[in-house]
Design a protein around this motif. Structure first.
Motif, mmCIF file in Angstrom:
data_model
loop_
_atom_site.group_PDB
_atom_site.id
_atom_site.type_symbol
_atom_site.label_atom_id
_atom_site.label_comp_id
_atom_site.label_asym_id
_atom_site.label_seq_id
_atom_site.Cartn_x
_atom_site.Cartn_y
_atom_site.Cartn_z
ATOM 1 N N ARG A 1 1.014 4.314 -2.681
ATOM 2 C CA ARG A 1 0.719 5.318 -2.583
ATOM 3 C C ARG A 1 1.884 6.392 -3.387
ATOM 4 N NH1 ARG A 1 -3.376 6.801 1.402
ATOM 5 N NH2 ARG A 1 -4.050 5.081 2.432
ATOM 6 N N ALA B 1 0.803 -1.028 0.132
ATOM 7 C CA ALA B 1 0.106 -0.099 0.024
ATOM 8 C C ALA B 1 0.551 1.194 -0.003
ATOM 9 C CB ALA B 1 -1.123 0.029 1.265
ATOM 10 N N ARG C 1 -8.826 5.945 -2.724
ATOM 11 C CA ARG C 1 -8.673 5.511 -2.213
ATOM 12 C C ARG C 1 -9.322 6.429 -0.713
ATOM 13 N NH1 ARG C 1 -4.770 8.755 -4.560
ATOM 14 N NH2 ARG C 1 -3.706 10.450 -3.185
ATOM 15 N N ASP C 2 -9.279 6.684 0.718
ATOM 16 C CA ASP C 2 -9.048 7.122 1.679
ATOM 17 C C ASP C 2 -10.867 7.556 0.915
ATOM 18 O OD1 ASP C 2 -7.054 6.731 2.528
ATOM 19 O OD2 ASP C 2 -6.026 7.911 1.089
ATOM 20 N N LEU D 1 -5.378 0.763 1.441
ATOM 21 C CA LEU D 1 -5.536 2.253 1.624
ATOM 22 C C LEU D 1 -6.709 3.235 1.127
ATOM 23 C CD1 LEU D 1 -4.362 0.865 -1.835
ATOM 24 C CD2 LEU D 1 -3.184 2.461 -0.906
ATOM 25 N N TYR E 1 -9.842 1.360 1.889
ATOM 26 C CA TYR E 1 -11.317 0.852 1.776
ATOM 27 C C TYR E 1 -12.517 0.839 2.666
ATOM 28 C CZ TYR E 1 -10.338 2.287 -3.134
ATOM 29 O OH TYR E 1 -9.550 2.572 -4.298
ATOM 30 N N ALA F 1 -7.356 1.767 -7.765
ATOM 31 C CA ALA F 1 -7.718 1.395 -6.234
ATOM 32 C C ALA F 1 -6.558 2.479 -5.785
ATOM 33 C CB ALA F 1 -6.238 0.208 -6.014
ATOM 34 N N HIS F 2 -5.439 3.154 -6.377
ATOM 35 C CA HIS F 2 -4.686 4.825 -5.461
ATOM 36 C C HIS F 2 -6.030 5.945 -6.195
ATOM 37 C CE1 HIS F 2 -2.761 8.112 -6.746
ATOM 38 N NE2 HIS F 2 -1.391 7.277 -5.461
#
Length: 219
Positions: A29, A25, A72-73, A96, A98, A68-69
């Motif tokens: 990032r 992760a 994220r958050d 990340l 999720y 996913a990036h």
């Protein structure tokens, strides 16, 4: 391996996998922070996740590192297979930012996963499904995501991603891993697919639009 050694290995494995998830992760990032991203969206991008309301999204398995990036958050709940690989992916996604994943697969627990997806969406969550996961064939859509949106009467979007330059890993989905400072295009399109063929067409159209953007930016 003795029984005692096997038990010790089982106790040690979760610790190793959690440590590996933190590393993966963190690397994603850091890598994603270098990407140059262009986004086209039919919906306000801030309306995806972060408690903004119910939504169902679908994307191809090959593009999950990019998505996913980028998303994220936001507390989005991903559909993740019930497998060892799925366990590892779930650990990375948690790092990340999720939400609690929805577990199941097309071959094991598909009906359970669909019911859970519908329940999450009806409760106001944003969920995302890898439409050709967990084993493919690549870019061959299954109808679960569209069914969940229809049953929950929620907005549905497809997400197409493209990157240049990028590595294509030797996996069944030819996983796309953008290189540092890659050009990224993400296309988020509202869709109303009636079956898996229409869903596949919508996903391919979004991917083609993203590909065209990165080609133009290359010139």
């Amino acid at each position: 391996m003795s029984d005692e050694a096997a038990r010790a290995d089982r106790r040690r494995r979760p610790l190793v996998e959690r440590a590996a998830a933190r590393i993966v992760a963190a690397l994603l990032r850091a890598l994603g922070a270098t990407w140059r991203v262009a986004v086209r969206s039919d919906v306000p991008i801030d309306a995806i996740g972060r408690g903004a309301g119910a939504l169902v999204g679908a994307l191809w398995h090959e593009s999950w590192p990019i998505a996913a990036h980028h998303f994220r958050d936001r507390g989005i709940a991903m559909a993740v297979s019930r497998s060892r690989d799925g366990d590892r992916v779930a650990l990375v996604l948690a790092r990340l930012g999720y939400g609690e994943p929805v577990r199941g697969s097309s071959s094991r627990g598909a009906a359970v996963m669909l019911r859970e997806l519908v329940a999450r969406v009806r409760a106001g969550a944003a969920v995302a499904v890898l439409a050709d996961g967990p084993r493919g064939p690549a870019r061959s859509a299954r109808p679960g995501a569209a069914r969940a949106a229809a049953l929950a009467r929620a907005p549905f979007v497809v997400v197409g991603c493209a990157a240049r330059p990028a590595l294509r890993l030797p996996t069944w989905d030819a996983l796309c891993l953008p290189l540092p400072f890659a050009r990224i295009a993400i296309d988020v399109a509202a869709a109303h697919p009636g079956d898996e063929r229409e869903l596949g067409d919508a996903l391919e159209a979004a991917r083609a639009r993203a590909e065209e953007v990165v080609r133009r930016r290359r010139r």
